[in-house]
Write a protein that holds these residues in place. Structure first.
Motif, PDB file in Angstrom:
ATOM      1  N   GLN A 137      -2.595  -1.104   5.413  1.00 46.36           N
ATOM      2  CA  GLN A 137      -1.979  -2.195   6.175  1.00 46.36           C
ATOM      3  C   GLN A 137      -0.972  -2.995   5.343  1.00 46.36           C
ATOM      4  O   GLN A 137      -0.107  -3.666   5.887  1.00 46.36           O
ATOM      5  CB  GLN A 137      -3.069  -3.161   6.668  1.00 46.36           C
ATOM      6  CG  GLN A 137      -4.004  -2.583   7.717  1.00 46.36           C
ATOM      7  CD  GLN A 137      -5.254  -1.973   7.109  1.00 46.36           C
ATOM      8  OE1 GLN A 137      -5.904  -2.579   6.294  1.00 46.36           O
ATOM      9  NE2 GLN A 137      -5.587  -0.757   7.505  1.00 46.36           N
ATOM     10  N   ASN A 138      -1.110  -2.942   4.004  1.00 48.73           N
ATOM     11  CA  ASN A 138      -0.300  -3.825   3.152  1.00 48.73           C
ATOM     12  C   ASN A 138       0.927  -3.137   2.552  1.00 48.73           C
ATOM     13  O   ASN A 138       1.006  -1.919   2.521  1.00 48.73           O
ATOM     14  CB  ASN A 138      -1.183  -4.345   2.013  1.00 48.73           C
ATOM     15  CG  ASN A 138      -2.244  -5.278   2.520  1.00 48.73           C
ATOM     16  OD1 ASN A 138      -1.941  -6.382   2.949  1.00 48.73           O
ATOM     17  ND2 ASN A 138      -3.488  -4.824   2.524  1.00 48.73           N
ATOM     18  N   LEU A 176      -1.434 -15.463  -0.757  1.00 44.09           N
ATOM     19  CA  LEU A 176      -2.649 -15.742  -1.529  1.00 44.09           C
ATOM     20  C   LEU A 176      -2.385 -15.327  -2.977  1.00 44.09           C
ATOM     21  O   LEU A 176      -2.099 -14.171  -3.250  1.00 44.09           O
ATOM     22  CB  LEU A 176      -3.797 -14.905  -0.945  1.00 44.09           C
ATOM     23  CG  LEU A 176      -5.168 -15.053  -1.572  1.00 44.09           C
ATOM     24  CD1 LEU A 176      -5.778 -16.389  -1.192  1.00 44.09           C
ATOM     25  CD2 LEU A 176      -6.078 -13.922  -1.115  1.00 44.09           C
TER      26      LEU A 176
END
Ligand SMILES: CC(=O)N[C@H]1[C@@H](OP(=O)(O)OP(=O)(O)OC[C@H]2O[C@@H](n3ccc(=O)[nH]c3=O)[C@H](O)[C@@H]2O)O[C@H](CO)[C@@H](O)[C@@H]1O
Length: 341
Positions: A125-126, A269
């Motif tokens: 997904q990243n 993050l």
């Protein structure tokens, strides 16, 4: 396409792995496929998967978090137990295809799929692949990536986007004051909460705090008017309401911003593995679709200045650039690949 196949989805941990897997499960159901789900005993899959009426098989995760001597001694035994549990799931469910979407169980599950000669698909997904997916890409029948260039070219990964489960509504509101939506990922974000609650400019705020921080955020706002929620169930509605979203840069959030054409201010993050959130955010920032602020530079002054600079023209241009990056048929494209072997 060959239907009625049995697919074992292996996904767990946070919403970032589970929600795209759920979108694929829904698409598979349209093709009369049987879907089984492998996750771990802790993690959001334990509430989300049964809620969506899908059969969930869970294994004990290996806890290496504390890294104290006892957990290090216990780890090999826990790993052996989890491996035995995963083998049992494969024997019981006899999948035609295994799809790894990330999280603890998908690591062991990927290796077992390879040993059992079950065609293995993995989806990252990243913008930067996790260690498990990097290793599994060597065993996988096909590696899928959400964003171009996540894997090394030698992997021959296919770029398919991130499947988003909800129907996007693009109708952003025509309000006088800026509508700011604040989301800290599926668990909320304390550092973001602490800064945004000090905002003192005339804007409308809808703030998702995370379950843990709800009470504190409410008290930090005090008498200021803001709509505060621990978790937002209908994110499509929230994106449609927002003129701009201030958020972490989890992969699903990035893909949802693209699909809903929503401008963003992204605070990755800082300690995410391999700094993957920074690289996720960079995709939007490099395309003039989002504004990237590193957490160490996030101050109330910077934030207020940026928010006040967002006029209609700027927002519209960001919105168009964001939408241009969207891959709206991700779930359909992934399922086509799965059923095409
Ligand atoms: C802290 C952490 O390790 N985060 C990782 C986790 O993301 P995490 O699950 O935190 O975040 P993502 O942005 O990927 O996904 C959050 C999902 O939760 C949904 N949502 C969120 C808030 C809410 O109130 N309601 C709601 O439905 C969002 O719409 C989205 O679908 O997995 C992602 C995908 O591997 C990674 O990119 C993130 O870095």
């Amino acid at each position: 396409m060959n239907n009625h196949k049995k697919i074992l989805i292996m996904a767990g941990g946070t919403g970032g792995h589970i929600f795209p897997a759920l979108a694929i499960a829904k698409e598979l159901k349209k093709h009369q496929c049987q879907v089984e789900w492998l996750g771990s005993k802790k993690g959001m899959e334990n509430t989300i998967v049964p809620k969506n009426k899908l059969p969930l098989h869970t294994v004990n995760a290996v806890g290496l978090r504390g890294k104290n001597i006892i957990s290090l001694i216990k780890a090999p035994f826990q790993l052996a137990l989890a491996t035995a549990q995963v083998i049992q799931v494969f024997i019981k469910t006899k999948p035609d295809i295994a799809l790894g979407m990330g999280g603890f169980a998908s690591g062991i599950g990927g290796v077992i799929a390879w040993i059992f000669r079950v065609p293995l698909f993995i989806h990252e997904q990243n913008a930067v692949p996790g260690t498990t997916n990097k290793l599994l890409s060597k065993l996988a029948t096909q590696t899928l990536q959400a964003f171009d260039g996540a894997f090394d070219v030698s992997v021959q990964a296919l770029s398919v986007g991130n499947p988003v489960a909800f129907k996007v509504s693009n109708s952003h509101t025509n309000n006088k004051k800026l509508n700011l939506l604040i989301v800290g990922g599926s668990l909320g974000s304390k550092p973001i909460n602490e800064v945004v609650t000090q905002l003192n400019i005339p804007i409308n705020i809808w703030h998702q705090t995370g379950q843990l921080h709800f009470d504190q955020v409410q008290s930090q706002y005090g008498k200021k008017s803001a709509k505060v929620a621990a978790f937002i169930d209908d994110m499509a509605k929230a994106y449609a309401w927002a003129d701009v979203v201030l958020c972490r840069a989890g992969a699903m959030t990035i893909s949802e911003l693209m699909l809903s054409a929503t401008p963003s201010i992204l605070i990755p993050l800082p300690h995410a593995i391999d700094n993957h959130q920074f690289y996720n955010a960079k995709i939007l920032a490099d395309n003039n679709a989002g504004i990237l602020i590193e957490q160490k530079h996030l101050t109330i002054q910077t934030l207020e200045k940026i928010l006040l600079s967002l006029d209609k023209e700027k927002l519209e241009s960001m919105s168009n650039h964001t939408l241009a990056l969207a891959k709206p048929n991700a779930a359909r494209d992934i399922v086509e690949r799965l059923l095409d072997i």
